[in-house]
Enzyme design. Structure first.
Site, PDB file in Angstrom:
ATOM      1  CG  ASP A 219      -2.190  -0.886   0.920  1.00 24.57           C
ATOM      2  OD1 ASP A 219      -2.259  -1.513  -0.165  1.00 24.57           O
ATOM      3  OD2 ASP A 219      -3.070  -0.958   1.799  1.00 24.57           O
TER       4      ASP A 219
ATOM      5  CG  HIS B 112      -8.261  -5.345   7.065  1.00 23.77           C
ATOM      6  ND1 HIS B 112      -9.023  -5.201   5.926  1.00 23.77           N
ATOM      7  CD2 HIS B 112      -7.626  -4.154   7.244  1.00 23.77           C
ATOM      8  CE1 HIS B 112      -8.855  -3.986   5.429  1.00 23.77           C
ATOM      9  NE2 HIS B 112      -8.021  -3.329   6.226  1.00 23.77           N
TER      10      HIS B 112
ATOM     11  CG  HIS C 136      -4.876   1.559   8.041  1.00 25.64           C
ATOM     12  ND1 HIS C 136      -5.901   2.127   7.320  1.00 25.64           N
ATOM     13  CD2 HIS C 136      -4.153   0.829   7.145  1.00 25.64           C
ATOM     14  CE1 HIS C 136      -5.795   1.772   6.049  1.00 25.64           C
ATOM     15  NE2 HIS C 136      -4.746   0.977   5.930  1.00 25.64           N
TER      16      HIS C 136
ATOM     17  CG  HIS D 248      -0.744  -5.478   2.257  1.00 24.63           C
ATOM     18  ND1 HIS D 248      -0.184  -4.284   2.689  1.00 24.63           N
ATOM     19  CD2 HIS D 248      -2.080  -5.235   2.160  1.00 24.63           C
ATOM     20  CE1 HIS D 248      -1.131  -3.365   2.824  1.00 24.63           C
ATOM     21  NE2 HIS D 248      -2.290  -3.924   2.515  1.00 24.63           N
TER      22      HIS D 248
END
Length: 429
Positions: free
Chosen positions: A172, A299, A330, A289
Site C-alpha cells: 500500500d 480485516h 492501520h 501485506h
C-alpha cells in the site's frame, strides 16, 4: 471528469470490498505534489533506488518527454567517472498515458559509500545515495500503508532522521486506487528519501487497480513504476522476490497473487528457503501485506490473511524465519514468537506496521480481552526500526509519530533463531 470518478468508485467497490469496511477516525488532509516549476518535461522526477544483487543499485525515474536512459555516477560531487545505460518503458491505464519510465542498473558499488549521480541529460540535477554496509550492523526503517497525507509526511520526516540504511515497505504505497496522477504525486512526494536510500517494497490491495471488463490486468501501475529485483532471486514475478543485504535474507511475498501449495509463488518460496545459508545470512525476515496474526477488529477473516497463513506458515516455521512484518491494518501490533496460534520459542515474531499515514485513518478498535500472544498494540501512526547488530542479536523499536520527535514506544531485544541450539532449522516443506 464524471466518468473518471465513476470508474474510481467502481474500482473501490469491486476490488476493495467496501461492504466489509469498518469505522475509522476522521482522515487527515491528503497531499498532492505537483511537478516543480523549476523542472521541465525532460527533468527527472519521481527518482527512487532499489538494491539489485549484492553490489548494484537500480535507479528509476520518470520524464514527461523522451530522454536518454543513462545514469552517470561517482563518489565525488559533480564528478562522474562511471556511467550505465538502461531501458525506457511506459504504460496506459484507461485514458491515462504514463511518462517515460527509465530504469538503469548501476554498479558494482562499494559498500557503505556515498555515490553522486545524475539521471538522463547532463543538465539534470545531482542526486546522491549511500549503499548499505557489507556486514553488521544494519538498520532498517519499516513502515506500511503510507499514502500521502500530513500523517505520512510526519512518518517520512521521522524516518529521515533515523540514519537508516534501507526502507522496507509491506504494501500500500500511493493509495492511488486507479487515479494515476496520484502515483505521480507519490513518486514526487517520497523522492527526497527514496532517491537517497534503497526502498524495497511489496504490493498491497491498493496496488491491484483491476477493473472488471474495463481494465483486466492487476498491478499495472505498481509493476511499471516499482520494479524490484525478482529475476535475481529466481522469481518469475515482481510481486514476490528475495535479496541478501548485510547478513540478512529478506523475503517479500505477495498477499494478492496465488499462494496456495503448488502455486508459482509457493514453489518459489520453497526453493528460496532451501537456498538460505544461515552462516552467511543468520537472520531471515519476511514481509507480507495482509497479517497472519491480528487482534484488531479490522480485516478479520480475509482470505489473504487466513488462506496464506494456512498455506505458508509451516514453510516459514520450518526455515526458522525470525520476523514477519505486515501492513493492511492501520495500527501497530507486536506478537510474541508464535506458531499455530500458540507461543513458540522457535516461531517468528509477527509485527503489524500498517501505520504509515494513509488517508483512511487508524483502525482503533481491538478485540477484548487482548490475546496472550499479543505483546503490544496501539492505534497510532508511526514507523519501526530494526537494527541488526550482529549474527545473534537485534533490537526492534516502534516509534510513535504523535510527538514532534519520533517517540520510542515499544522496544524489544531479540536473538536470532539460527543462534539458538533449540531451534535448528528443518528443510522447507
Amino acid at each position: 471528469m464524471a466518468v473518471r470518478w465513476v470508474l474510481l468508485v467502481l474500482t473501490y467497490a469491486m476490488v476493495f470490498d467496501l461492504a466489509n469496511s469498518y469505522d475509522r477516525p476522521p482522515a487527515s488532509k491528503s497531499l498532492f505534489v505537483s511537478l516543480s516549476r523549476d523542472l521541465d518535461s525532460t527533468s527527472p522526477q519521481q527518482v527512487h533506488i532499489s538494491l539489485v544483487g549484492k553490489d548494484k543499485m537500480r535507479v528509476s525515474w520518470i520524464t514527461e518527454s523522451p530522454t536518454p536512459a543513462t545514469v552517470k555516477y561517482g563518489t565525488s560531487p559533480r564528478s562522474y567517472e562511471l556511467s550505465a545505460n538502461g531501458s525506457t518503458t511506459s504504460y496506459h491505464y484507461l485514458l491515462y498515458q504514463s511518462g517515460e519510465i527509465h530504469d538503469v542498473v548501476i554498479g558494482p558499488l562499494k559498500p557503505n559509500t556515498v555515490y553522486y549521480y545524475r539521471c538522463g541529460l547532463d543538465s539534470s540535477p545531482e542526486f546522491n545515495f549511500k549503499t548499505p554496509p557489507a556486514q553488521f550492523p544494519i538498520r532498517f526503517a519499516i513502515s506500511g500503508d503510507l499514502g500521502q497525507t500530513e500523517w505520512t509526511s510526519s512518518t517520512i520526516q521521522h524516518i529521515a532522521k533515523s540514519n537508516y540504511d534501507m526502507l522496507l515497505l509491506p504494501g500500500d504505497l500511493s493509495y492511488a486506487n486507479g487515479d494515476q496522477k496520484l502515483w505521480d504525486s507519490f513518486g514526487r512526494f517520497v523522492q527526497p528519501q527514496a532517491s537517497q536510500r534503497p526502498w524495497m517494497v511489496t504490493q498491497g490491495n491498493h496496488e491491484i487497480e483491476k477493473i472488471p471488463i474495463i481494465h483486466r490486468h492487476k498491478f499495472t501501475s505498481y509493476n511499471a513504476r516499482w520494479r524490484m529485483p525478482f529475476e535475481e532471486s529466481g522469481s518469475d514475478s515482481n510481486l514476490y522476490y528475495s535479496f541478501d543485504v548485510s547478513g540478512v535474507h529478506v523475503i517479500m511475498l505477495g498477499s494478492y497473487t496465488d499462494f496456495e501449495p503448488g502455486s508459482a509463488q509457493y514453489r518459489w518460496l520453497q526453493t528460496d528457503l532451501r537456498k538460505v545459508n544461515r552462516s552467511v545470512t543468520p537472520w531471515v525476515i519476511v514481509l507480507i501485506h495482509a497479517p497472519w496474526y491480528n487482534s484488531n477488529t479490522a480485516h478479520q477473516g480475509e482470505r489473504e490473511s487466513v488462506g496464506m497463513k494456512a498455506a505458508m506458515e509451516d514453510l516459514l516455521y520450518g526455515a526458522r524465519v525470525d520476523f514477519v512484518f505486515a501492513g493492511h491494518v492501520h495500527a501497530y501490533e507486536r506478537f510474541t514468537r508464535i506458531y499455530k496460534e500458540k507461543p513458540n520459542n522457535c516461531g517468528p515474531v509477527h509485527i503489524t506496521i500498517g501505520d504509515g499515514g494513509n488517508r483512511e485513518g487508524l483502525a482503533s478498535e481491538y478485540i477484548d480481552p487482548k490475546p496472550n500472544v499479543s505483546v503490544f498494540r496501539e492505534a497510532s501512526f508511526g514507523h519501526g526500526q530494526l537494527e541488526v547488530l550482529n549474527a545473534t542479536h537485534a533490537i526492534w523499536t516502534w516509534h510513535r509519530n504523535d510527538d514532534n520527535e519520533a517517540t520510542p514506544s515499544d522496544t524489544v531485544w531479540l536473538r536470532s533463531l539460527a543462534s539458538d541450539p533449540a531451534c535448528k532449522a528443518g528443510p522447507a516443506q
